[in-house]
Scaffold this motif. Sequence first.
Motif, PDB file in Angstrom:
ATOM      1  N   GLN A  59       0.515  -0.957  -0.086  1.00  0.00           N
ATOM      2  CA  GLN A  59       0.032  -0.213  -0.117  1.00  0.00           C
ATOM      3  C   GLN A  59       1.253   1.197  -0.249  1.00  0.00           C
ATOM      4  O   GLN A  59       0.267   2.152  -0.633  1.00  0.00           O
ATOM      5  CB  GLN A  59      -1.059  -0.024   1.322  1.00  0.00           C
ATOM      6  N   TYR A  60       2.006   0.992   0.503  1.00  0.00           N
ATOM      7  CA  TYR A  60       2.949   2.285   0.662  1.00  0.00           C
ATOM      8  C   TYR A  60       4.262   2.499  -0.551  1.00  0.00           C
ATOM      9  O   TYR A  60       4.575   3.372  -0.174  1.00  0.00           O
ATOM     10  CB  TYR A  60       3.783   2.284   2.406  1.00  0.00           C
ATOM     11  N   HIS A  94       9.364   5.544  -3.291  1.00  0.00           N
ATOM     12  CA  HIS A  94       9.603   6.463  -1.643  1.00  0.00           C
ATOM     13  C   HIS A  94       9.453   6.022  -0.388  1.00  0.00           C
ATOM     14  O   HIS A  94       8.785   4.979  -0.280  1.00  0.00           O
ATOM     15  CB  HIS A  94       9.240   7.659  -2.094  1.00  0.00           C
ATOM     16  N   PHE A  95      10.390   6.265   0.092  1.00  0.00           N
ATOM     17  CA  PHE A  95      10.033   5.397   1.137  1.00  0.00           C
ATOM     18  C   PHE A  95      10.609   6.029   2.196  1.00  0.00           C
ATOM     19  O   PHE A  95      11.456   6.545   3.017  1.00  0.00           O
ATOM     20  CB  PHE A  95      11.345   4.012   2.171  1.00  0.00           C
ATOM     21  N   ARG A  96       9.526   6.425   3.421  1.00  0.00           N
ATOM     22  CA  ARG A  96       9.804   7.718   5.028  1.00  0.00           C
ATOM     23  C   ARG A  96       9.738   8.788   3.802  1.00  0.00           C
ATOM     24  O   ARG A  96      10.485   9.372   4.548  1.00  0.00           O
ATOM     25  CB  ARG A  96      10.030   6.758   5.954  1.00  0.00           C
TER      26      ARG A  96
END
Length: 164
Positions: free
Chosen positions: A45-46, A65-67
Amino acid sequence: MEEDKGTTGKINLRQKDKEEEVNISGQVHHLPCCIKFNGPCSVSQYFRPKAKGMEIDGLAVEEAHFRGRKLQGTTISIPNGYSGFVLGKNNSGKRKACNVSEGSLNSWQMKAKFDKLTYWNHDSPPSKDDAFLRSFHWFAVAEALHKPVKAKDLTAASIALEEK
C-alpha cells in the motif's frame, strides 16, 4: 575459565508435505536502512516501485520512496546455481537428549524461495560499481577456489612458471 558452547542448528530447505513451493521473486527488496519491526504490515500500500524507463550500466533503473526519501534501484537475478531463501524458525518445542548439552539448538524451515531481488540506493542510481552488486563476483571466486584441480592443469601451470 568457562568455554562458550555456542549455537548449533539445522536448516531444512525441503517444503513440508503437501505445501506448494512459494516463489517470491520480484518481491524481495534490499533497502539501505534498518527497520526495527518484525510483523505484518501492508507494504504494497505504501511502497510502490516504478520503472524510470532508463538504463545505467545496462541496469534498468527503478524509483520508489520510503518514509519520504527517494530510492533508486534495480532488479537483479541470483547467479546460476544459487538460490535465495526466506527462512522461518521452527518452534516445535521438541529437543532430543542427544543435542548439544548446555548449547542451544535452532531449527529453521524454508518458507519461500527467490531467484531475483531488487536492491536500492539512497542518493545515487544503481551502477555496476555498487558494493552490493560487486559482492556477487565472489560467487565466481569461490567456485574457482573450490574447483578440483586436475593433473593437466598443474602441468600447464608448472610449464608457464618455468617459462617466466
